[in-house]
Write an enzyme that holds these catalytic residues in place. Sequence first.
Site, mmCIF file in Angstrom:
data_model
loop_
_atom_site.group_PDB
_atom_site.id
_atom_site.type_symbol
_atom_site.label_atom_id
_atom_site.label_comp_id
_atom_site.label_asym_id
_atom_site.label_seq_id
_atom_site.Cartn_x
_atom_site.Cartn_y
_atom_site.Cartn_z
ATOM 1 N N SER A 160 0.936 -0.873 -0.026
ATOM 2 C CA SER A 160 -0.013 0.341 0.185
ATOM 3 C C SER A 160 1.164 0.879 0.246
ATOM 4 O O SER A 160 1.798 1.309 0.356
ATOM 5 C CB SER A 160 -0.877 -0.338 1.187
ATOM 6 O OG SER A 160 -1.194 1.025 1.122
ATOM 7 N N TYR A 186 -1.017 -0.471 10.516
ATOM 8 C CA TYR A 186 -0.982 -1.114 9.138
ATOM 9 C C TYR A 186 -0.043 -0.439 8.531
ATOM 10 O O TYR A 186 0.273 -1.152 7.093
ATOM 11 C CB TYR A 186 -2.329 -0.312 8.313
ATOM 12 C CG TYR A 186 -2.743 -0.341 7.030
ATOM 13 C CD1 TYR A 186 -2.770 -1.444 6.428
ATOM 14 C CD2 TYR A 186 -2.544 0.378 5.967
ATOM 15 C CE1 TYR A 186 -3.386 -2.140 4.892
ATOM 16 C CE2 TYR A 186 -2.405 0.508 4.712
ATOM 17 C CZ TYR A 186 -3.062 -1.359 4.464
ATOM 18 O OH TYR A 186 -3.496 -1.410 2.992
#
Length: 330
Positions: A160, A186
């Site tokens: 990501s 994350y």
Amino acid sequence: MTHKQRPIGTGFTPASTVDDVLAGVDLTGKNVIVTAGHSGLGLVATRALSRAGASVVVGSRDPERAAAAVAGIERVEVGRLDLMDPASVDAFVARYLESGRPLHVLINNAGYAAPAEIVRDARGYEAQFATNHLGHFQLTLGLHPALQAADGARVVNTTSGAQRMSDILWDDPNFTRGGYDPGLAYAQSKTANVLFTVELDRRWAGDGIRVFAAHPGVVATTSFNSAVGVAPQRAQGLIDDAGRPVIDPERGKKTEAQGAATIVFGATSPLLDGMGGLYLNNCDVSQLNDNQPAPTAQEVTADVVSHSVDPKSAERLWHLTEQLLTRTCL
């Protein structure tokens, strides 16, 4: 630090889809594993790879749900795989190796989106780090014999643009000292995906196994993004006032077919032959950009940053990961 992060001019664009990157690619006889290949971007990739002729094994914590999702897709089977459970990972690996099939592509796609309060696995490890990195590390190393037998294989780690937001929290990657932040957790896990890519490619390129990290862009319709709720999605510019997804690939906001394109590109494109250890974005090699602005509701920047491709950090993470996995397997 020297780096290889330079676009190669593939001719694809942010709007390119899985069908665009697979045009002319014949995967007949190729074997692929896609973790969480039954939902979101993983399902789009599974369908596209099947259409191109590949045989796909989908790894899922819920095999019944996964089987229902992939019903009707040719040459797809489902195997139980819980990336937070080392025994489950080992069992999945053993079943595949016992089949005797070479593995041409491994797509480490599954991800865990933690709630506001910290979630830990049975070992006490933070769930996003455990799923997104540790489990995939264990899975990949276990599948090495099958990847090597393919005589030219690829591993793709779905990452990501959040990798730009945090390096590895070297002193406390599992938040054992408090101060848990789900967004930080994350981002760390996504940086780990890229660093794993760098070091795995360095170690395995000589075996004919090349490795890529793929950023799919922001896809509002995936369960990961829709789980944050309507108000945050609207604030991030992912949905409009009527609740419809905002599609603007030039600014990083994509359909599922556009988002999965970079994953499939990394897995199959002949344009990447002879390359590896790279972060991909918009179906090309990403530039290195340490000066990109913070994401806004209008635009999501997602180039790779230096801490995510630092070879010394990549080797350090490899050794840390081995220690964490060994510590829980005694």
